[in-house]
Design a protein around this motif. Structure first.
Motif, PDB file in Angstrom:
ATOM      1  N   HIS A  39      12.904  13.156 -10.635  1.00 30.65           N
ATOM      2  CA  HIS A  39      11.709  11.848 -11.466  1.00 30.65           C
ATOM      3  C   HIS A  39      11.648  12.451 -12.620  1.00 30.65           C
ATOM      4  O   HIS A  39      10.846  11.488 -13.841  1.00 30.65           O
ATOM      5  N   ALA A  40      12.134  13.330 -13.462  1.00 31.19           N
ATOM      6  CA  ALA A  40      12.103  14.048 -14.055  1.00 31.19           C
ATOM      7  C   ALA A  40      12.460  13.349 -15.871  1.00 31.19           C
ATOM      8  O   ALA A  40      12.165  13.877 -16.708  1.00 31.19           O
ATOM      9  N   ASP A  87      12.817  22.324 -16.604  1.00 31.45           N
ATOM     10  CA  ASP A  87      13.631  21.073 -16.510  1.00 31.45           C
ATOM     11  C   ASP A  87      12.581  20.540 -18.607  1.00 31.45           C
ATOM     12  O   ASP A  87      11.677  21.117 -18.689  1.00 31.45           O
ATOM     13  N   ASP A  88      13.229  20.126 -19.420  1.00 27.59           N
ATOM     14  CA  ASP A  88      13.364  19.202 -20.318  1.00 27.59           C
ATOM     15  C   ASP A  88      13.096  18.256 -20.532  1.00 27.59           C
ATOM     16  O   ASP A  88      13.255  17.134 -21.395  1.00 27.59           O
ATOM     17  N   GLY A  89      12.660  17.755 -19.254  1.00 25.82           N
ATOM     18  CA  GLY A  89      12.101  16.382 -19.355  1.00 25.82           C
ATOM     19  C   GLY A  89      11.517  15.538 -19.570  1.00 25.82           C
ATOM     20  O   GLY A  89      10.221  16.246 -20.417  1.00 25.82           O
ATOM     21  N   LEU A  90      10.609  14.445 -18.983  1.00 22.76           N
ATOM     22  CA  LEU A  90       9.122  13.570 -18.914  1.00 22.76           C
ATOM     23  C   LEU A  90       8.743  14.315 -19.528  1.00 22.76           C
ATOM     24  O   LEU A  90       7.149  13.912 -19.993  1.00 22.76           O
ATOM     25  N   GLY A  91       7.788  15.442 -18.298  1.00 21.88           N
ATOM     26  CA  GLY A  91       6.888  15.642 -17.707  1.00 21.88           C
ATOM     27  C   GLY A  91       5.946  15.266 -16.888  1.00 21.88           C
ATOM     28  O   GLY A  91       6.611  14.387 -16.891  1.00 21.88           O
ATOM     29  N   PRO A  96       3.257  19.220 -18.764  1.00 21.82           N
ATOM     30  CA  PRO A  96       2.565  18.554 -20.261  1.00 21.82           C
ATOM     31  C   PRO A  96       3.506  17.204 -20.040  1.00 21.82           C
ATOM     32  O   PRO A  96       4.384  17.360 -19.821  1.00 21.82           O
ATOM     33  N   VAL A  97       2.290  16.028 -20.351  1.00 23.03           N
ATOM     34  CA  VAL A  97       3.561  14.487 -20.676  1.00 23.03           C
ATOM     35  C   VAL A  97       3.496  15.375 -22.135  1.00 23.03           C
ATOM     36  O   VAL A  97       3.749  15.461 -23.368  1.00 23.03           O
ATOM     37  N   GLY A  98       5.876  14.877 -22.127  1.00 18.08           N
ATOM     38  CA  GLY A  98       6.873  14.516 -23.349  1.00 18.08           C
ATOM     39  C   GLY A  98       6.922  16.233 -22.836  1.00 18.08           C
ATOM     40  O   GLY A  98       8.470  16.700 -23.412  1.00 18.08           O
ATOM     41  N   GLY A  99       7.195  16.630 -21.602  1.00 20.93           N
ATOM     42  CA  GLY A  99       7.718  18.224 -20.609  1.00 20.93           C
ATOM     43  C   GLY A  99       7.184  19.377 -22.246  1.00 20.93           C
ATOM     44  O   GLY A  99       6.019  19.250 -22.906  1.00 20.93           O
ATOM     45  N   PRO A 100       7.952  19.861 -21.505  1.00 21.57           N
ATOM     46  CA  PRO A 100       8.943  20.366 -19.860  1.00 21.57           C
ATOM     47  C   PRO A 100       8.395  20.763 -18.935  1.00 21.57           C
ATOM     48  O   PRO A 100       7.040  21.442 -19.396  1.00 21.57           O
TER      49      PRO A 100
END
Lengths: 215, 414
Positions: free
Chosen positions: B343-344, B366-370, B399-403
């Motif tokens: 998902h990320a 992880d440094d994904g989308l959050g 948070p939205v935007g990650g991490p």
């Protein structure tokens, strides 16, 4: 060359015998546990022992421990460990005794009959064969120092850690052997490894760097 | 003439209850001499210093004995079991005595025997008196006829009085079963409340029992996972590998086959290998053998190496944790990494496992989308439950935007 097989699944044993015979080995004994394996090695003194890691009675790492005993007591018998899953700790145990004449491969690699037979031959002749998945685990453990390498150099390092020769690496990456040699020199320089000419010495240096061998 | 069974039962019960009440009187009054002696002596001599410690010592040493007697009396005469509020120490020593004295249950017992006891004795006595009066009244004619004839002649009005006495006695006797029953029940209830386990004791017992059964359940589930892993490893997986090996052998030994047959073989070979890989990931997720054998750190390399993006793995554990904790930590990291992959949309993951005091702290970042939502059915709620099963803490920051960071703290006793 003569080989001994230790595998508790009778079903798989049949296939292993066929594959080894195709690779030019003569299977002199088939056993189902570590104790019988050590006895068979003692009796036949084969060039190769093909050993399952999980065997009775405890089904954990019998094969790894038996392999260590064989490598210490009979250095002339090469050992290839087979397992459903490869674990870097078991690889480290195996390589701690001696990095030449040892292999550690996933059982499913046997299905690629020719490649597997070639890898086993390489080990029987004193080389090394580590499964790409073991190498991936070893590389993961040394994440930081590897950051300096280019993606291509990492590929070369991984193939070298598997125990392949320069020719084998060149074939796998479809590049020339001289290009491979250049990559290897760069890798050794970046990782501050001692320069070595022979294939085997280089594998040893790489494995030592990856923390897989203390020997 | 036969007695109707209901009446027989009633009589038996009345006899039982009355007997029970009668035996209660001396037990409940046992401490009365102690404090009345103390009061009288103090009044006479004014010497508190002697009477107070002596009477206190007598009361305190008498209370446990009286409690035992009451338990026995309830069990033997009423069939009521007053449970102990705590296990009995094997040997009495100054420490166990002090521990007993400082416990609330000791003071509940003292209160019962010292204060409530005399009151209970009074109510018991009144039932017994009512029984005696009833008996005397109901048999009044007998008494009168036993008197010499002269007395009856001179006693004016006995013929009118006697039926009244008889009726009064009979009605008292008919009320007796109910009266004795009420008093006996009230007594056994108050005894159970003050001599048995208190609500807090019972809750504590229940909590201990539930905690134990939960631990058993978790262990049973883990054992079951291990069993399934073993069965698949020794059965299905070996079969599949054997199949792939045979297909590989067929391809290697029959290069003379027509093109279509070769293609079909190669296809089957690939399929078999894919099935092996897929099943292998599933089975390893159940319970890797290496986890038991070499611990969490060793088991995590196999997990991290399977993730199709760069993983940074840092494990700092001075010693191995309990198997249940290792297994939950492994499961958490396994699920968290699967979530990141699915998902990320991340480019890298960092996993750290650390022992902080008595807590095993796991971090997966992880440094994904959050924007991960634990209620979104992404396996995160299952994670939280699994962590809760060993009294762990599960935290998610996304948070939205990650991490996105999953933090899990698992208690491990030293």
């Amino acid at each position: 060359m003569r080989a001994v097989i230790a595998e508790d699944s009778v079903l798989l044993r049949v296939g292993l015998v066929k594959v080894l015979e195709m690779g030019g080995f003569q299977v002199v004994a088939e056993v189902g546990d570590a104790e019988a394996l050590l006895a068979a090695v003692e009796e036949h003194q084969p060039e190769l022992a093909l050993v399952d890691v999980r065997m009775p009675p405890t089904f954990t790492d019998e094969g790894v421990r038996a392999a260590a005993v064989i490598r210490r007591g009979r250095p002339r018998t090469a050992v290839v460990l087979l397992s459903q899953y490869v674990e870097e700790r078991y690889a480290a145990d195996l390589l701690a005794t001696n990095t030449s004449g040892v292999g550690y491969l996933l059982k499913q690699r046997v299905a690629d009959v020719q490649d597997f037979a070639a890898a086993v031959r390489r080990v029987a002749e004193g080389g090394t064969a580590l499964d790409p998945q073991v190498v991936a685990q070893l590389l993961l453990r040394r994440g930081d120092p590897l950051a300096a390498l280019t993606p291509r150099e990492r590929e070369v390092l991984a193939l070298m850690a598997e125990g392949r020769s320069n020719a084998g690496i060149a074939e796998a990456l479809t590049v020339s052997e001289s290009a491979v040699a250049k990559h290897i020199n760069n890798i050794f320089a970046k990782l501050d490894l001692p320069v070595a000419d022979a294939d085997h010495r280089r594998v040893l240096a790489v494995l030592r760097f990856l923390g897989a061998s203390r020997g | 003439m036969t007695i109707p069974p209901r009446l027989g039962r009633l009589a038996r019960r009345a006899r039982r209850d009355t007997g029970f009440l009668a035996t209660g009187v001396p037990v409940h009054l046992a401490l009365v001499p102690v404090w009345s002696w103390a009061a009288a002596t103090t009044a006479r001599t004014g010497n508190w210093a002697l009477t107070l410690p002596v009477s206190v010592a007598l009361v305190l040493s008498g209370v446990p004995v009286l409690t035992v007697v009451q338990r026995y009396r309830h069990r033997a005469l009423l069939g009521v079991d007053i449970r102990r509020s705590a296990p009995v120490p094997r040997r009495w020593s100054p420490t166990t005595a002090l521990r007993w004295l400082s416990s609330p249950r000791a003071w509940r017992q003292v209160g019962y025997h010292l204060l409530l006891g005399p009151l209970v004795a009074l109510s018991e006595l009144s039932v017994l008196v009512a029984a005696a009066v009833g008996l005397a009244g109901a048999t009044g004619y007998g008494w009168v006829w036993a008197l010499p004839a002269g007395v009856r002649r001179d006693w004016f009005g006995w013929a009118t009085l006697m039926p009244c006495y008889t009726v009064l006695g009979l009605s008292l006797l008919s009320l007796l079963p109910w009266l004795a029953g009420v008093v006996a029940r009230a007594e056994s209830r108050s005894a159970a409340a003050l001599l048995g386990p208190s609500r807090a004791d019972r809750l504590q017992e229940r909590v201990a029992y539930l905690a134990g059964s939960r631990t058993d359940l978790i262990e049973a589930v883990d054992a079951e996972r291990r069993r399934i892993e073993r069965d698949l490893h020794d059965g299905t997986q070996q079969r599949l590998i054997s199949l792939a090996v045979n297909l590989g052998l067929a391809m290697a030994t029959r290069p003379d086959l027509p093109g279509e047959a070769r293609e079909a073989l190669a296809e089957a070979h690939l399929e078999a290998k894919a099935a092996i890989a897929e099943l292998g990931d599933l089975v390893r997720g159940l319970h890797p053998a290496v986890l038991e054998d070499r611990g969490l750190d060793a088991a995590l390399s196999g997990l991290a190496a399977r993730v199709p993006l760069p993983v940074r793995l840092r494990v700092e554990l001075p010693e191995r944790a309990a198997p249940a904790v290792e297994s939950v930590a492994y499961f958490v990291i396994s699920e968290a990494l699967a979530n990141v992959t699915k998902h990320a949309g991340a480019s890298r993951v960092e996993v750290t496992v650390r022992r902080v005091g008595t807590v095993l702290r796991v971090n997966v970042t992880d440094d994904g989308l959050g924007g991960a939502d634990p209620s979104g059915g992404t396996g995160l709620s299952g994670l939280a439950k699994r962590v809760g099963s060993v009294d762990g803490v599960f935290r998610l920051s996304s948070p939205v935007g990650g991490p996105t960071t999953v933090t899990v703290e698992l208690p491990c006793a030293r």
